[in-house]
Design an enzyme around this catalytic site. Structure first.
Site, short mmCIF file in Angstrom:
data_model
loop_
_atom_site.label_atom_id
_atom_site.label_comp_id
_atom_site.label_asym_id
_atom_site.label_seq_id
_atom_site.Cartn_x
_atom_site.Cartn_y
_atom_site.Cartn_z
CG ASP A 165 -1.76 1.20 1.35
OD1 ASP A 165 -2.33 1.58 0.32
OD2 ASP A 165 -1.86 1.79 2.44
CG ASP B 260 -6.39 0.59 0.59
OD1 ASP B 260 -6.44 1.47 1.48
OD2 ASP B 260 -5.35 0.32 -0.03
CB THR C 275 -1.94 5.44 -1.81
OG1 THR C 275 -1.95 4.03 -1.70
CG2 THR C 275 -3.09 6.01 -1.04
CB THR C 276 0.97 2.59 -5.48
OG1 THR C 276 0.73 1.93 -4.24
CG2 THR C 276 2.36 2.26 -5.96
#
Length: 533
Positions: free
Chosen positions: A66, A400, A99-100
């Protein structure tokens, strides 16, 4: 040393602009630092992404892919690199997923900026053009998206599964995705869809068992066990009281010690204590309460041993040491107010529930409350896992998935995944660049090329040839196949919607907007000044 008179009054020429290369060097340093952060987490993008093992200074180990978690725990010193960590956190707050990819996109945009700066284009011109690019990209995404209804649970589950597929727990996505959808829909208040508060979904980690044993509980779960020795472990038709006062002998306000010199006085002290506790217990019995929830007390024992003995006798189940920060969630679930003093311990302040029981789960026991009357809009999820690392990652992955469903509740539109939207944006922005002239045309083309980093990285992480894959993908999109994407399972390019790889529109739009905003901020910096502190 002799100074020539003519040179005395002269100001050295070019003193003000002595160091013209400094802003360029600072910009280059910022771009390199931010790109280094982006490259560090590039390999963990997508369903075939690698995981990172993070070792903290105290020996704690975390395994995750994550982006937000990796960057949060990474020791970043350079101020520009810290901006990318903040960017990932902003995406986590706004959308919860992606988020990546948001950091990878920012890194690619910075690389594009570097080339544009080398061409001699002014940073402000690039910054303004990038703002137009991101607005245009968001329009393209919105055009590609398809609306969904909240009643269409299948679509919601598909999105949650896509989010879980890139995590360690991907093989359990068929079970965790419906749990995430169910949980968010339960806490959504009709008419207030935009403000879904995930604090109303409580995730409880329980060591033991496997992730398959994870369950959604429509009620309340306490991680503590019931503390009575001979007290009931299962209460049907429960009347629950949540108290904030202590059932133990009172202490002096200040730290005094009372010295008792004779036995008679000692007896009197014990008698008083017994009478004091007995009075409280009688009041509890009179109100008809048979399950007692006690808030944790700092100053003295919340429930003394003597009180527990009396409460066991009147068959009252006691759950003590409920944390102060959990009280709000408990009140919301039970739809009650905590009872702060004995005078207010009345039957009308109690809550009715069908069943309160102590259940064992793996190595631990916890108390479960179900069938609560007038229950608030909250829900509890008990996550199980064989070891601590898996358990923590399952918790993060579930968070998530919950965020993805929340995004769909906020903005009810989905788009294809698998690099399809990025290639579509790249093609349309490149086509739009042909219609422009001047600096904007260069910037639009650079922005479009930078977006191809997502499909290229997806292909690279899946072990495919990135150049051949992206070329083929671009070709399919040019022929009008808007939903063609990289299918990492088959190692080919297919219609990604048919494979049920979908993501919320909000995740993609916020990642483009936030990434371009961060790149523009980094671009505008031309000096780093250290303060005196």
């Amino acid at each position: 040393m002799v100074v020539k008179p003519a040179a005395r009054g002269m100001k050295p020429q070019g003193q003000a602009y002595k160091d013209k290369s400094k802003p360029a060097d600072i910009r280059q340093s910022n771009i390199n630092a931010a790109k280094a952060v982006s490259d560090a987490i590039r390999t963990s993008l997508g369903p075939r992404g690698m995981d990172k093992m993070i070792q903290a200074g105290n020996g704690e180990v975390t395994i995750t892919n994550d982006g937000a978690t990796i960057l949060k725990q990474m020791n970043v010193i350079h101020p520009a690199a810290k901006m990318l960590v903040e960017l990932s956190r902003a995406q986590d707050v706004e959308a919860g997923d992606g988020t990546t990819s948001v950091v990878v996109v920012a890194g690619a945009l910075l690389e594009a900026v570097e080339k544009l700066l080398q061409m001699g284009i002014h940073p402000t011109a690039i910054s303004d053009a990038f703002q137009k690019c991101s607005a245009k990209a968001v329009d393209i995404l919105t055009e590609m998206s398809r609306p969904i209804e909240l009643s269409d649970r299948e679509s919601l589950i598909k999105s949650a599964s896509t989010s879980l597929n890139s995590k360690v727990v991907s093989q359990h996505s068929s079970q965790l995705a419906p749990i995430a959808v169910e949980a968010v829909l339960k806490v959504t208040e009709p008419g207030h869809e935009s403000g879904v508060d995930l604090k109303n979904v409580k995730i409880i980690r329980s060591l033991g068992g496997t992730i398959d044993d994870t369950e959604l509980i429509d009620g309340l779960v306490f991680t503590q066990r019931s503390c009575g020795v001979n007290g009931p472990k299962r209460v049907e038709k429960a009347k629950i009281g949540l108290i904030q006062f202590c059932i133990s002998a009172p202490k002096t306000d200040m730290d005094h010690s009372v010295i008792v010199s004779d036995y008679a006085a000692m007896d009197r002290v014990l008698k008083e204590e017994r009478a004091y506790i007995l009075n409280i217990v009688k009041q509890i019995k009179k109100a008809g309460c048979n399950v007692l929830l006690v808030q944790k007390s700092i100053l003295r024992d919340a429930v003394s041993d003597l009180a527990l003995h009396f409460l066991d006798k009147i068959k009252v189940m006691v759950v003590k040491d409920i944390e102060r920060e959990d009280i709000e969630f408990v009140c919301k679930t039970l739809n009650c107010r905590p009872i702060a003093s004995l005078d207010h311990f009345l039957p009308e302040h109690l809550v009715n529930a069908d069943l309160v029981e102590e259940v064992s789960s793996g190595t631990s026991k916890f108390v479960k409350v179900t069938g609560i009357q007038n229950m608030g809009k909250t829900v509890s999820i008990v996550v199980r896992g064989s070891n601590k690392l898996v358990l923590e990652e399952a918790d993060r992955s579930l968070h998530d998935a919950l965020c993805v469903v929340r995004c769909l509740v906020k903005k009810r539109a989905q788009i294809a995944g698998g690099g399809a939207p990025e290639i579509e944006m790249a093609l349309q922005l490149a086509a739009h660049a042909q219609t422009l002239e001047g600096v904007d045309a260069y910037c639009f083309r650079a922005f479009a090329n930078a977006l191809e980093v997502i499909p290229s990285t997806l292909a690279e992480n899946a072990g495919l040839n990135p150049i051949a894959t992206v070329t083929e993908l671009r070709n399919r999109h040019a022929q009008g196949e808007k939903n063609a994407g990289i299918n990492v399972r088959k190692g080919a390019i297919t219609d990604i919607l048919a494979e049920n790889v979908v993501q919320p529109l909000l995740v993609s739009t916020s990642s483009i907007t936030l990434a371009s905003e961060t790149v523009r901020s980094i671009l505008k910096i031309d000096d780093i000044i250290n303060t005196m502190q």
